[in-house]
Design a protein around this motif. Structure first.
Motif, PDB file in Angstrom:
ATOM      1  N   TYR A 212      10.148  19.128 -59.914  1.00 16.93           N
ATOM      2  CA  TYR A 212      10.150  17.672 -60.110  1.00 16.93           C
ATOM      3  C   TYR A 212       9.431  17.310 -61.407  1.00 16.93           C
ATOM      4  N   ILE A 213       8.289  17.936 -61.654  1.00 16.00           N
ATOM      5  CA  ILE A 213       7.546  17.655 -62.884  1.00 16.00           C
ATOM      6  C   ILE A 213       8.390  17.972 -64.110  1.00 16.00           C
ATOM      7  N   ASP A 214       9.005  19.151 -64.134  1.00 15.19           N
ATOM      8  CA  ASP A 214       9.794  19.562 -65.294  1.00 15.19           C
ATOM      9  C   ASP A 214      10.981  18.633 -65.530  1.00 15.19           C
ATOM     10  N   SER A 215      11.497  18.014 -64.474  1.00 12.60           N
ATOM     11  CA  SER A 215      12.636  17.094 -64.611  1.00 12.60           C
ATOM     12  C   SER A 215      12.208  15.692 -65.008  1.00 12.60           C
ATOM     13  N   ASN A 216      10.893  15.408 -64.964  1.00 12.76           N
ATOM     14  CA  ASN A 216      10.428  14.036 -65.205  1.00 12.76           C
ATOM     15  C   ASN A 216       9.304  13.969 -66.239  1.00 12.76           C
ATOM     16  N   LEU A 217       9.253  14.942 -67.132  1.00 11.89           N
ATOM     17  CA  LEU A 217       8.186  14.963 -68.135  1.00 11.89           C
ATOM     18  C   LEU A 217       8.235  13.743 -69.045  1.00 11.89           C
ATOM     19  N   GLY A 218       9.392  13.159 -69.226  1.00 14.34           N
ATOM     20  CA  GLY A 218       9.519  11.999 -70.099  1.00 14.34           C
ATOM     21  C   GLY A 218       9.015  10.707 -69.493  1.00 14.34           C
ATOM     22  N   ASP A 219       8.684  10.721 -68.223  1.00 12.28           N
ATOM     23  CA  ASP A 219       8.216   9.519 -67.537  1.00 12.28           C
ATOM     24  C   ASP A 219       6.724   9.338 -67.803  1.00 12.28           C
ATOM     25  N   SER A 248      -4.318  22.736 -61.682  1.00  9.29           N
ATOM     26  CA  SER A 248      -4.409  21.340 -61.265  1.00  9.29           C
ATOM     27  C   SER A 248      -3.103  20.660 -61.634  1.00  9.29           C
ATOM     28  N   VAL A 249      -2.782  19.592 -60.934  1.00 11.00           N
ATOM     29  CA  VAL A 249      -1.531  18.887 -61.221  1.00 11.00           C
ATOM     30  C   VAL A 249      -1.558  18.326 -62.635  1.00 11.00           C
ATOM     31  N   GLY A 250      -2.671  17.696 -62.996  1.00  9.37           N
ATOM     32  CA  GLY A 250      -2.761  17.105 -64.328  1.00  9.37           C
ATOM     33  C   GLY A 250      -2.639  18.122 -65.438  1.00  9.37           C
ATOM     34  N   SER A 251      -3.291  19.282 -65.286  1.00  9.89           N
ATOM     35  CA  SER A 251      -3.211  20.303 -66.338  1.00  9.89           C
ATOM     36  C   SER A 251      -1.808  20.879 -66.438  1.00  9.89           C
ATOM     37  N   TYR A 252      -1.122  21.001 -65.295  1.00 11.62           N
ATOM     38  CA  TYR A 252       0.245  21.525 -65.348  1.00 11.62           C
ATOM     39  C   TYR A 252       1.148  20.554 -66.102  1.00 11.62           C
ATOM     40  N   ILE A 253       1.038  19.271 -65.807  1.00  6.90           N
ATOM     41  CA  ILE A 253       1.855  18.268 -66.502  1.00  6.90           C
ATOM     42  C   ILE A 253       1.571  18.315 -67.999  1.00  6.90           C
ATOM     43  N   ARG A 254       0.291  18.335 -68.360  1.00  4.74           N
ATOM     44  CA  ARG A 254      -0.084  18.344 -69.773  1.00  4.74           C
ATOM     45  C   ARG A 254       0.449  19.594 -70.473  1.00  4.74           C
ATOM     46  N   THR A 255       0.297  20.746 -69.841  1.00  4.25           N
ATOM     47  CA  THR A 255       0.760  21.992 -70.446  1.00  4.25           C
ATOM     48  C   THR A 255       2.262  22.002 -70.633  1.00  4.25           C
ATOM     49  N   ARG A 256       3.010  21.564 -69.635  1.00  2.00           N
ATOM     50  CA  ARG A 256       4.466  21.570 -69.738  1.00  2.00           C
ATOM     51  C   ARG A 256       4.943  20.599 -70.820  1.00  2.00           C
ATOM     52  N   ARG A 257       4.279  19.445 -70.918  1.00  2.00           N
ATOM     53  CA  ARG A 257       4.652  18.506 -71.979  1.00  2.00           C
ATOM     54  C   ARG A 257       4.394  19.101 -73.355  1.00  2.00           C
ATOM     55  N   LEU A 258       3.236  19.687 -73.534  1.00  2.00           N
ATOM     56  CA  LEU A 258       2.907  20.276 -74.838  1.00  2.00           C
ATOM     57  C   LEU A 258       3.856  21.422 -75.170  1.00  2.00           C
ATOM     58  N   SER A 288      -2.449   9.323 -81.431  1.00  2.00           N
ATOM     59  CA  SER A 288      -3.777   9.893 -81.664  1.00  2.00           C
ATOM     60  C   SER A 288      -4.183  10.816 -80.521  1.00  2.00           C
ATOM     61  N   HIS A 289      -3.958  10.343 -79.287  1.00  2.00           N
ATOM     62  CA  HIS A 289      -4.300  11.172 -78.127  1.00  2.00           C
ATOM     63  C   HIS A 289      -3.465  12.444 -78.112  1.00  2.00           C
ATOM     64  N   PHE A 290      -2.167  12.314 -78.421  1.00  3.35           N
ATOM     65  CA  PHE A 290      -1.310  13.502 -78.447  1.00  3.35           C
ATOM     66  C   PHE A 290      -1.799  14.501 -79.486  1.00  3.35           C
ATOM     67  N   SER A 291      -2.127  14.012 -80.692  1.00  2.00           N
ATOM     68  CA  SER A 291      -2.544  14.920 -81.762  1.00  2.00           C
ATOM     69  C   SER A 291      -3.820  15.679 -81.378  1.00  2.00           C
ATOM     70  N   ARG A 292      -4.766  14.965 -80.766  1.00  2.00           N
ATOM     71  CA  ARG A 292      -6.013  15.630 -80.340  1.00  2.00           C
ATOM     72  C   ARG A 292      -5.734  16.676 -79.257  1.00  2.00           C
ATOM     73  N   THR A 293      -4.872  16.314 -78.315  1.00  2.00           N
ATOM     74  CA  THR A 293      -4.557  17.236 -77.219  1.00  2.00           C
ATOM     75  C   THR A 293      -3.840  18.474 -77.737  1.00  2.00           C
ATOM     76  N   PHE A 294      -2.890  18.269 -78.646  1.00  2.00           N
ATOM     77  CA  PHE A 294      -2.135  19.381 -79.227  1.00  2.00           C
ATOM     78  C   PHE A 294      -3.073  20.318 -79.990  1.00  2.00           C
ATOM     79  N   LYS A 295      -3.974  19.745 -80.788  1.00  2.00           N
ATOM     80  CA  LYS A 295      -4.884  20.580 -81.586  1.00  2.00           C
ATOM     81  C   LYS A 295      -5.851  21.344 -80.695  1.00  2.00           C
ATOM     82  N   ALA A 296      -6.297  20.703 -79.602  1.00  2.00           N
ATOM     83  CA  ALA A 296      -7.200  21.390 -78.686  1.00  2.00           C
ATOM     84  C   ALA A 296      -6.503  22.568 -78.007  1.00  2.00           C
ATOM     85  N   GLU A 297      -5.215  22.441 -77.764  1.00  2.00           N
ATOM     86  CA  GLU A 297      -4.469  23.494 -77.076  1.00  2.00           C
ATOM     87  C   GLU A 297      -4.059  24.614 -78.025  1.00  2.00           C
TER      88      GLU A 297
END
Length: 310
Positions: A212-219, A248-258, A288-297
């Motif tokens: 479900y997460i992978d099918s709804n990452l754009g939401d 964690s659910v949040g980390s999985y969503i963040r990782t899949r989006r990145l 800005s939030h995306f850029s920081r998250t991407f650089k941290a990863e």
């Protein structure tokens, strides 16, 4: 037994072949008596879901691997036998459906349907993503009959029979909720079938959630609450299934989006698109939030990563 729909169209063999191809993709339709073939069809469309009430003479339908394009959208088809009988073959299994039986098959793999006598069936055609099941899980339940005499089939089959009887009513603002309720019930039935095949219910739930997460990452509203609502479980139960995988659910969503964004930043086919457009496509709308998250990863900024691969 549900009565035929008064709005059904009539077809000869040539017209039926054309109608079947338009609805379901490239198929082979054959019969031992072409001149005597007949069919009638009533249809309702609710968003991406279509329902077909089909009453036909004896015939066979097959979809071969050569008919399946790599770019074809992945759809599922649920077939409910109302009268007569049919035989379904897919994924190395063959089952015979009697009145009151239903079974699932998918359009992205070869299948054969044989109707040895006049019959009536309801076919629900919908995107595969609606089931939130992995390809392996789907492969375990295709061409596996579910009877109105057993388990959750006692609840599901009468509902789908009512849908066949009342296709004309599937319009207006309440139709999507009704159809999606039927699909949610189908997910429950199929999940029960998978559990009966010795797949761990805990693993099944985790796989449904990640699908479900992978099918709804754009939401941008994707969250533990929306995921739990979609799967009819509590947020606490959802978190427990991810914790069992050390996630964690949040980390999985963040990782899949990145991961999705990083893949598209490296793809020459997306080189013309601004970074912000790509990140927003996958649910990250704050640059800005995306850029920081991407650089941290990944230890470099999105622009530096793209420039390095250019």
């Amino acid at each position: 037994m549900p009565s035929p729909n008064s709005s059904a169209q009539r077809f000869d063999l040539a017209a039926w072949r054309a109608a079947a191809a338009a609805a379901f993709g490239q198929l082979t339709v054959s019969t031992s008596n072409p001149g005597a073939f007949w069919a009638s069809l009533a249809r309702a469309a609710v968003g991406e879901v279509s329902l077909f009430d089909m009453h036909t003479a004896a015939h066979q339908v097959s979809r071969q691997q050569t008919m399946i394009g790599s770019q074809d959208a992945a759809f599922c088809k649920l077939s409910l036998q109302i009268s007569g009988q049919s035989t379904m073959t897919q994924d190395g299994r063959t089952c015979t459906l009697q009145p009151g039986d239903l079974a699932l098959y998918v359009t992205q793999r070869p299948y054969t349907l044989t109707y040895p006598e006049p019959q009536r069936s309801l076919v629900m055609h919908f995107p595969e993503k609606y089931l939130n099941l992995s390809p392996r899980q789907l492969g375990n339940i295709t061409a596996s009959p579910i009877s109105r005499e057993h388990g959750l089939g006692k609840v599901a089959v009468p509902l789908f029979e009512q849908l066949a009887t009342n296709l004309d009513e599937l319009q207006g603002p309440h139709a999507p909720a009704l159809v999606h309720s039927a699909l949610n019930l189908l997910v429950a039935v199929l999940s029960s079938e998978l559990a009966a095949k010795d797949e761990s219910p805990a693993d099944l739930l985790f796989n449904q959630a990640t699908s479900y997460i992978d099918s709804n990452l754009g939401d941008p509203e994707l969250s533990p609450q929306t995921i739990a609502n979609a799967l009819f479980i509590s947020v606490r139960h959802l978190h427990s299934r991810f914790a069992a995988q050390d996630l964690s659910v949040g980390s999985y969503i963040r990782t899949r989006r990145l991961e999705r964004i990083r893949t598209q930043l490296a793809d020459p086919n997306h080189a013309h698109e601004p970074i912000g457009v790509i990140s927003a496509r996958h649910g990250l709308h704050d640059p800005s939030h995306f850029s920081r998250t991407f650089k941290a990863e990944y230890h470099e900024s999105p622009s530096a990563y793209r420039a390095r691969l250019a």
